[in-house]
Scaffold this motif. Sequence first.
Motif, PDB file in Angstrom:
ATOM      1  N   ILE A  99      -9.082 -17.668  -2.736  1.00  0.00           N
ATOM      2  CA  ILE A  99      -8.739 -18.021  -1.356  1.00  0.00           C
ATOM      3  C   ILE A  99      -7.225 -17.978  -1.156  1.00  0.00           C
ATOM      4  O   ILE A  99      -6.723 -17.391  -0.191  1.00  0.00           O
ATOM      5  N   GLU A 104     -11.592 -12.782   0.580  1.00  0.00           N
ATOM      6  CA  GLU A 104     -12.673 -13.318   1.399  1.00  0.00           C
ATOM      7  C   GLU A 104     -13.845 -13.684   0.490  1.00  0.00           C
ATOM      8  O   GLU A 104     -14.158 -12.957  -0.451  1.00  0.00           O
ATOM      9  N   GLU A 135     -19.027 -23.521   0.897  1.00  0.00           N
ATOM     10  CA  GLU A 135     -18.163 -24.064   1.942  1.00  0.00           C
ATOM     11  C   GLU A 135     -17.434 -25.316   1.465  1.00  0.00           C
ATOM     12  O   GLU A 135     -16.284 -25.558   1.855  1.00  0.00           O
ATOM     13  N   THR A 138     -14.566 -23.850  -0.821  1.00  0.00           N
ATOM     14  CA  THR A 138     -13.552 -23.019  -0.155  1.00  0.00           C
ATOM     15  C   THR A 138     -12.935 -23.680   1.077  1.00  0.00           C
ATOM     16  O   THR A 138     -11.824 -23.322   1.479  1.00  0.00           O
ATOM     17  N   GLN A 140     -14.051 -23.156   3.926  1.00  0.00           N
ATOM     18  CA  GLN A 140     -14.202 -22.135   4.956  1.00  0.00           C
ATOM     19  C   GLN A 140     -15.671 -21.940   5.307  1.00  0.00           C
ATOM     20  O   GLN A 140     -16.556 -22.228   4.502  1.00  0.00           O
TER      21      GLN A 140
END
Length: 262
Positions: A99, A104, A135, A138, A140
């Motif tokens: 990250i 990605e 999630e 990360t 994200q």
Amino acid sequence: MRIIIFKRPSWRNVALWGILLFVMLAYRENVTSVFSGKLKPIYSVNVNTKAIGLTFDISWGEKTAEPILDILRKEEIQATFFLSSPWAEKHQELVRKMIVEGHEIGSHGNRHIDLNTLGAEEIRKEITSAQQVLEKITGQKIRLIRTPNGAYNNKVIATADELGYRVIQWSVDSLDWKRPGPSAVVNNVLNGPRPGTGAKPGDIILFHASDSAPDTIEALPTVIQSLKSKGNTLLPVGKLLSQSSSTWPPESNLKEEALPAK
């Protein structure tokens, strides 16, 4: 007795039927999917740039991922890493490093099993359980998925779409997991199995960063440098999608009315 006289078809009609037959044979998978209502993942995109998607799958292993990250950092390239959640949970610092370095993260599912063998609720559970892990690590939203072994059917595509995911396949396969040797991996990507099937703008390249693909470490710099020398830009899939006018095949451009009834 009535005599039936058959007219010989014109050369133009014969030629048209010949062209149609050729198209159906050459693109039989897409022709079949159009008439059968078969849904498709995204294999490639249509772009007006020289962008190519670079992707890596990881489901197990300790030795390959970090050297690949080192190569990408040196070449100033970002890619999409499709991670299985058990591997990601075991290697959280490495995922966070991805990250920080601009890569990605996509989902490669939870258990490494063919989702097309499962019912809709089981598919949903596999996707959402992996999502929760990825999630959390990360920070994200995870909205791209490459299904384990690339296995899919209408139920997999429709369920993933319902959960807000785009299912990503590939149009160029390095076949690195077969361990054919670095030179073969390079050839698979740059030239392809048939003339004209090597990587080109809009393609999505499949590599592995699992320990099943040690040849990738040696092959990757040559692939990157060769594609760069031709003016191509290697990008994560999300950025490639943002530059695309459409995805291929047409059945991957999902619309609500095209999805099977839930």
